[in-house]
Scaffold this motif. Structure first.
Motif, short mmCIF file in Angstrom:
data_model
loop_
_atom_site.label_atom_id
_atom_site.label_comp_id
_atom_site.label_asym_id
_atom_site.label_seq_id
_atom_site.Cartn_x
_atom_site.Cartn_y
_atom_site.Cartn_z
N LEU A 199 0.83 -1.19 0.00
CA LEU A 199 0.00 0.00 0.00
C LEU A 199 0.87 1.24 0.00
O LEU A 199 1.97 1.24 0.56
CB LEU A 199 -0.90 -0.01 1.24
CG LEU A 199 -1.80 -1.25 1.36
CD1 LEU A 199 -2.17 -1.49 2.81
CD2 LEU A 199 -3.03 -1.10 0.51
N ASP A 200 0.40 2.29 -0.64
CA ASP A 200 1.08 3.58 -0.53
C ASP A 200 0.71 4.21 0.81
O ASP A 200 -0.44 4.11 1.26
CB ASP A 200 0.67 4.51 -1.67
CG ASP A 200 1.48 4.23 -2.93
OD1 ASP A 200 2.68 3.92 -2.79
OD2 ASP A 200 0.93 4.33 -4.04
N LEU A 201 1.69 4.87 1.41
CA LEU A 201 1.48 5.42 2.74
C LEU A 201 1.31 6.94 2.69
O LEU A 201 1.92 7.62 1.86
CB LEU A 201 2.67 5.09 3.64
CG LEU A 201 3.06 3.61 3.73
CD1 LEU A 201 4.21 3.43 4.70
CD2 LEU A 201 1.88 2.76 4.14
N GLN A 202 0.48 7.45 3.59
CA GLN A 202 0.36 8.90 3.77
C GLN A 202 -0.26 9.17 5.12
O GLN A 202 -1.03 8.36 5.65
CB GLN A 202 -0.49 9.53 2.65
CG GLN A 202 -1.95 9.13 2.68
CD GLN A 202 -2.78 9.80 1.60
OE1 GLN A 202 -2.26 10.44 0.70
NE2 GLN A 202 -4.10 9.67 1.69
N LEU A 203 0.07 10.31 5.70
CA LEU A 203 -0.54 10.74 6.95
C LEU A 203 -1.58 11.82 6.65
O LEU A 203 -1.55 12.47 5.61
CB LEU A 203 0.51 11.26 7.92
CG LEU A 203 1.45 10.21 8.53
CD1 LEU A 203 2.46 10.87 9.45
CD2 LEU A 203 0.66 9.15 9.30
N PHE A 204 -2.48 12.03 7.61
CA PHE A 204 -3.49 13.10 7.56
C PHE A 204 -4.41 12.98 6.34
O PHE A 204 -4.96 13.98 5.88
CB PHE A 204 -2.83 14.49 7.57
CG PHE A 204 -1.72 14.64 8.56
CD1 PHE A 204 -1.91 14.27 9.88
CD2 PHE A 204 -0.48 15.13 8.18
CE1 PHE A 204 -0.88 14.39 10.81
CE2 PHE A 204 0.55 15.26 9.10
CZ PHE A 204 0.35 14.88 10.43
N GLY A 205 -4.55 11.77 5.79
CA GLY A 205 -5.40 11.59 4.63
C GLY A 205 -4.93 12.35 3.41
O GLY A 205 -5.70 12.61 2.49
N GLY A 206 -3.65 12.73 3.38
CA GLY A 206 -3.10 13.46 2.25
C GLY A 206 -3.29 14.96 2.33
O GLY A 206 -2.91 15.69 1.41
N ALA A 207 -3.88 15.47 3.42
CA ALA A 207 -4.12 16.91 3.55
C ALA A 207 -2.81 17.66 3.81
O ALA A 207 -1.90 17.15 4.47
CB ALA A 207 -5.10 17.17 4.70
N ARG A 208 -2.73 18.89 3.30
CA ARG A 208 -1.58 19.76 3.52
C ARG A 208 -1.62 20.29 4.95
O ARG A 208 -2.67 20.69 5.44
CB ARG A 208 -1.61 20.91 2.52
CG ARG A 208 -0.44 21.88 2.61
CD ARG A 208 -0.62 23.01 1.61
NE ARG A 208 0.40 24.05 1.73
CZ ARG A 208 1.54 24.04 1.06
NH1 ARG A 208 1.80 23.07 0.22
NH2 ARG A 208 2.44 25.00 1.23
N LEU A 209 -0.46 20.28 5.62
CA LEU A 209 -0.37 20.74 7.02
C LEU A 209 0.53 21.97 7.08
O LEU A 209 1.68 21.93 6.63
CB LEU A 209 0.19 19.61 7.88
CG LEU A 209 0.30 19.86 9.39
CD1 LEU A 209 -1.08 19.99 10.02
CD2 LEU A 209 1.07 18.72 10.06
N GLU A 210 0.00 23.07 7.61
CA GLU A 210 0.76 24.33 7.67
C GLU A 210 0.72 24.92 9.07
O GLU A 210 -0.29 24.81 9.78
CB GLU A 210 0.19 25.36 6.70
CG GLU A 210 0.34 25.02 5.24
CD GLU A 210 -0.22 26.12 4.34
OE1 GLU A 210 -0.91 27.03 4.86
OE2 GLU A 210 0.03 26.07 3.12
#
Length: 355
Positions: free
Chosen positions: A303-314
């Motif tokens: 599986l491809d991994l990502q945090l925060f559902g792919g949302a940009r964090l600023e």
């Protein structure tokens, strides 16, 4: 619960026992140790309904960005309604992420030479076609992890033959299909008491196996391989089940009642340990020179991994890159105020740490 909603491949099930994967406040009442996906989804849905959670959820929104503003100490969270493309904006003092670490848009498939030349069907388990009929077909499952060892026995009955093609072996351990102790205890004890006893027993057993694997790796390896050899029978080459690393240096695969070993022993499935030279029109050419004929290729390659559902964090207009930040107890990120995320265990049930 996204995994149990979106993943629909044959045999989809947990690879952790349900007495530790279940919530600590609501018992798992089935006797199955490793439950199928629809049963887990139903358990999650029933729990959300029982505790009044569902009416608090805004469904169909995809979070695209979250920005912390220090001057007024709040987050601005932007989301898109996937049905209408309408943008929604939320202001909050605290953000808590329960998004897991999978990218649900697509699974991971490595570059495999010639895969576009294959005349049959190529399927990633994360996007299993609805009502797909593989009856009488020759199936090759590429991979050796939890998904592969689930798919092979699940497809063996209907397929002509199933081959699990792996680059290197994985430790595969048999677990009981049913918790007979809990089933008998239910006759005399309340449901929650039975659940807590099973949960405690399984936690202690998991910890003991893990610690023994670290302290006595050779003994644990001998035990795992001897168990596999006994269930596979004398005709199967054990080199396909002998990893080049010690137990629990990588995650171990669990199979209920030895179902994987059974279909291999009975000739409905087989294992090939080799590297792919190229995919041909009719199957897979291996680096050893052998060729596997196939009608269906299943890329159970992860599986491809990502945090925060792919949302940009600023934070104050500066994008935060998780890989550059210190993470505290798998819960909070350095330099990111008023935000936490849930991250479970990797060598025990995810829910135990999430709780």
């Amino acid at each position: 619960g996204g995994t149990w909603d979106l993943f629909r491949y044959p045999g989809i099930r947990s690879d952790s026992d349900m007495f530790t994967l279940g919530y600590n406040f609501r018992p798992w009442t089935d006797t199955k140790m490793l439950a199928d996906g629809p049963s887990i989804r139903r358990y999650i849905d029933d729990t959300a309904r029982e505790y009044g959670v569902k009416h608090r959820i805004q469904f169909g929104l995809k979070v695209i960005s979250q920005s912390w503003h220090s001057e007024n100490e709040h987050w601005i969270v932007k989301a898109i309604d996937e049905a209408t493309d309408e943008e929604h904006q939320f202001s909050t003092g605290f953000v808590f992420h329960c998004t897991g670490y999978y990218k649900y848009d697509s699974g991971y498939t490595p570059e495999i030479p010639g895969i576009n030349e294959f005349r049959g069907d190529v399927i990633h388990p994360q996007h299993w076609p609805e009502n797909y009929d593989y009856s009488g077909k020759r199936v090759v499952v590429i991979g050796s992890g939890a998904t592969a060892v689930t798919l092979v026995p699940a497809m063996a009955d209907k397929a002509d033959h199933v081959v699990m093609l792996q680059r290197s072996p994985t430790y595969v351990a048999t677990v009981p299909e049913q918790d007979l102790i809990s089933r008998n205890l239910r006759r005399i004890l309340p449901e929650m008491a039975v659940y807590r006893l099973a949960r405690t027993r399984n936690i202690l057993l998991q910890r003991a196996v893990y610690r023994l694997s670290l302290s006595k790796p050779k003994a644990m390896r001998r035990l795992l391989l001897a168990t596999a050899r006994r269930q596979l029978g004398p005709e199967v080459d054990m080199r396909h089940f002998q990893p080049h690393y010690n137990p629990w240096e990588e995650r171990m695969c669990a199979v209920p009642k030895g179902d994987l070993f059974k279909v291999i022993r009975e000739g409905q499935a087989s294992v090939v340990t080799d590297h792919i030279e190229a995919v041909t029109e009719t199957g897979i050419q291996l680096k050893s020179g052998a060729h596997i004929d196939a009608d269906v290729l299943i890329t159970a390659t992860g599986l491809d991994l990502q945090l925060f559902g792919g949302a940009r964090l600023e934070v104050d207009g500066r994008e935060v890159h998780v890989a550059d930040a210190l993470m505290y107890k798998g819960l909070m990120l350095e330099g990111v105020p008023n935000m936490a995320l849930v991250f479970g265990y990797t060598n025990a049930s995810w829910t135990l740490k999430a709780d």
